[in-house]
Design a protein around this motif. Structure first.
Motif, mmCIF file in Angstrom:
data_model
loop_
_atom_site.group_PDB
_atom_site.id
_atom_site.type_symbol
_atom_site.label_atom_id
_atom_site.label_comp_id
_atom_site.label_asym_id
_atom_site.label_seq_id
_atom_site.Cartn_x
_atom_site.Cartn_y
_atom_site.Cartn_z
ATOM 1 N N LEU A 91 10.389 61.052 42.707
ATOM 2 C CA LEU A 91 9.577 59.911 43.105
ATOM 3 C C LEU A 91 8.743 60.343 44.297
ATOM 4 O O LEU A 91 9.264 60.958 45.224
ATOM 5 C CB LEU A 91 10.471 58.729 43.467
ATOM 6 N N LEU A 92 7.456 60.029 44.276
ATOM 7 C CA LEU A 92 6.585 60.302 45.420
ATOM 8 C C LEU A 92 6.203 58.966 46.046
ATOM 9 O O LEU A 92 5.579 58.121 45.395
ATOM 10 C CB LEU A 92 5.332 61.058 44.988
ATOM 11 N N ASP A 93 6.589 58.776 47.315
ATOM 12 C CA ASP A 93 6.378 57.479 47.939
ATOM 13 C C ASP A 93 4.900 57.176 48.182
ATOM 14 O O ASP A 93 4.475 56.017 48.101
ATOM 15 C CB ASP A 93 7.174 57.357 49.240
ATOM 16 N N LYS A 94 4.109 58.200 48.479
ATOM 17 C CA LYS A 94 2.670 58.049 48.630
ATOM 18 C C LYS A 94 2.040 59.421 48.481
ATOM 19 O O LYS A 94 2.746 60.439 48.516
ATOM 20 C CB LYS A 94 2.312 57.425 49.980
ATOM 21 N N PRO A 95 0.732 59.519 48.289
ATOM 22 C CA PRO A 95 0.105 60.827 48.073
ATOM 23 C C PRO A 95 0.416 61.805 49.198
ATOM 24 O O PRO A 95 0.531 61.425 50.373
ATOM 25 C CB PRO A 95 -1.391 60.492 48.025
ATOM 26 N N TYR A 96 0.537 63.085 48.837
ATOM 27 C CA TYR A 96 0.831 64.118 49.838
ATOM 28 C C TYR A 96 -0.224 64.136 50.943
ATOM 29 O O TYR A 96 0.094 64.359 52.110
ATOM 30 C CB TYR A 96 0.901 65.493 49.176
ATOM 31 N N VAL A 97 -1.478 63.880 50.585
ATOM 32 C CA VAL A 97 -2.541 63.914 51.596
ATOM 33 C C VAL A 97 -2.390 62.795 52.617
ATOM 34 O O VAL A 97 -2.969 62.849 53.697
ATOM 35 C CB VAL A 97 -3.943 63.842 50.937
ATOM 36 N N ASP A 98 -1.594 61.769 52.271
ATOM 37 C CA ASP A 98 -1.331 60.668 53.192
ATOM 38 C C ASP A 98 0.042 60.789 53.845
ATOM 39 O O ASP A 98 0.562 59.813 54.389
ATOM 40 C CB ASP A 98 -1.431 59.325 52.454
ATOM 41 N N GLY A 99 0.628 61.997 53.761
ATOM 42 C CA GLY A 99 1.947 62.202 54.359
ATOM 43 C C GLY A 99 3.098 61.846 53.452
ATOM 44 O O GLY A 99 4.214 61.591 53.926
ATOM 45 N N GLY A 100 2.860 61.828 52.148
ATOM 46 C CA GLY A 100 3.907 61.482 51.196
ATOM 47 C C GLY A 100 5.018 62.509 51.134
ATOM 48 O O GLY A 100 4.824 63.681 51.462
ATOM 49 N N SER A 101 6.195 62.056 50.686
ATOM 50 C CA SER A 101 7.371 62.918 50.594
ATOM 51 C C SER A 101 7.972 62.840 49.198
ATOM 52 O O SER A 101 8.001 61.772 48.577
ATOM 53 C CB SER A 101 8.431 62.498 51.616
ATOM 54 N N GLU A 102 8.455 63.980 48.737
ATOM 55 C CA GLU A 102 9.193 64.025 47.477
ATOM 56 C C GLU A 102 10.580 63.429 47.683
ATOM 57 O O GLU A 102 11.288 63.763 48.625
ATOM 58 C CB GLU A 102 9.322 65.473 46.996
ATOM 59 N N HIS A 103 10.972 62.556 46.784
ATOM 60 C CA HIS A 103 12.337 62.026 46.745
ATOM 61 C C HIS A 103 12.970 62.525 45.452
ATOM 62 O O HIS A 103 12.501 62.190 44.366
ATOM 63 C CB HIS A 103 12.325 60.492 46.756
ATOM 64 N N SER A 104 14.009 63.337 45.539
ATOM 65 C CA SER A 104 14.639 63.869 44.336
ATOM 66 C C SER A 104 15.967 64.507 44.676
ATOM 67 O O SER A 104 16.298 64.714 45.857
ATOM 68 C CB SER A 104 13.732 64.914 43.659
ATOM 69 N N GLY A 105 16.715 64.839 43.626
ATOM 70 C CA GLY A 105 17.958 65.564 43.813
ATOM 71 C C GLY A 105 17.744 67.021 44.158
ATOM 72 O O GLY A 105 18.697 67.722 44.493
ATOM 73 N N ARG A 106 16.505 67.488 44.082
ATOM 74 C CA ARG A 106 16.199 68.869 44.469
ATOM 75 C C ARG A 106 16.159 69.012 45.981
ATOM 76 O O ARG A 106 16.556 70.058 46.520
ATOM 77 C CB ARG A 106 14.849 69.288 43.874
ATOM 78 N N VAL A 107 15.664 67.994 46.671
ATOM 79 C CA VAL A 107 15.452 68.103 48.115
ATOM 80 C C VAL A 107 16.531 67.426 48.940
ATOM 81 O O VAL A 107 16.603 67.638 50.159
ATOM 82 C CB VAL A 107 14.075 67.528 48.518
ATOM 83 N N ALA A 108 17.387 66.609 48.311
ATOM 84 C CA ALA A 108 18.367 65.862 49.098
ATOM 85 C C ALA A 108 19.583 65.503 48.256
ATOM 86 O O ALA A 108 19.464 65.313 47.039
ATOM 87 C CB ALA A 108 17.734 64.596 49.666
#
Length: 204
Positions: A91-108
């Motif tokens: 899940l991407l909370d907002k675009p990366y260019v706007d400071g978005g973060s990846e939400h997933s089992g890969r990163v947390a």
């Protein structure tokens, strides 16, 4: 058929395009997507990652789906799958260019604010011809079938904060309601991508 979005290592379209096709259907609980990926004569079809939420695109051929049920570029969902049915959801909370973060089992891990996974998704793949992981250039023709539950697609970072399984108390909305009333807007943004050669070739 998919068109080419060539990576920096293929500025002059050095690789022969391979046909990729998909179809989609829906009912009151799921969006169904099927894809067929033909091989390119220029490279093989690697499928090495076997653990859920592995970064598939970094090594394997993959099929990707991007879904924005809010039609606003925020809280969109992404699914990647390789030819042996290893799946990565994010899940991407907002675009990366706007400071978005990846939400997933890969990163947390579960319980972390950046953790996200699905609970009602079904996926399957099958090699139709050729073979995987050929040391030469022989590729495989493979297909993928996905059943994407609206319960998972409508999860947001806000609902994740209050429940380990934010879909457990969510009643699926009939598709007719999703098209006419909140939380659906009547328009979904959906895109598809095929990634080859660790991201250096992209067809979408």
């Amino acid at each position: 058929p998919f068109g080419d979005i060539q990576g920096p290592q293929d500025p002059q379209h050095l690789y022969t395009p391979a046909t990729t096709r998909f179809k989609a259907l829906y009912d009151d609980e799921h969006l169904y997507i099927a894809g067929i990926l033909d091989p390119s004569p220029d490279f093989s079809t690697p499928a090495h990652f076997t653990h859920r939420n592995d970064p598939i695109f970094q090594r394997d051929s993959d099929f990707e789906v991007f879904i924005d049920p809010w039609n606003q570029g925020h809280e969109y969902k992404e699914l990647e799958v390789n030819a042996i049915n290893t799946v990565w959801n994010l899940l991407l909370d907002k675009p990366y260019v706007d400071g978005g973060s990846e939400h997933s089992g890969r990163v947390a891990p579960p319980g972390d604010d950046l953790y996200y996974d699905v609970h009602h998704q079904r996926t399957a793949t099958r090699v139709l011809s050729g073979r995987l992981n050929d040391p030469g250039k022989e590729g495989a023709r493979w297909c993928v079938e996905l059943a994407l539950a609206y319960r998972d697609l409508y999860v947001t970072t806000t609902t994740m904060e209050t429940n380990d399984d934010p879909t457990s108390t969510t009643t699926p909305l009939p598709i007719s309601m999703m098209m006419t009333t909140p939380p659906g807007t009547g328009i979904w943004r959906i895109n598809f991508s095929r990634v080859e050669l660790p991201g250096n070739v992209n067809w979408t």
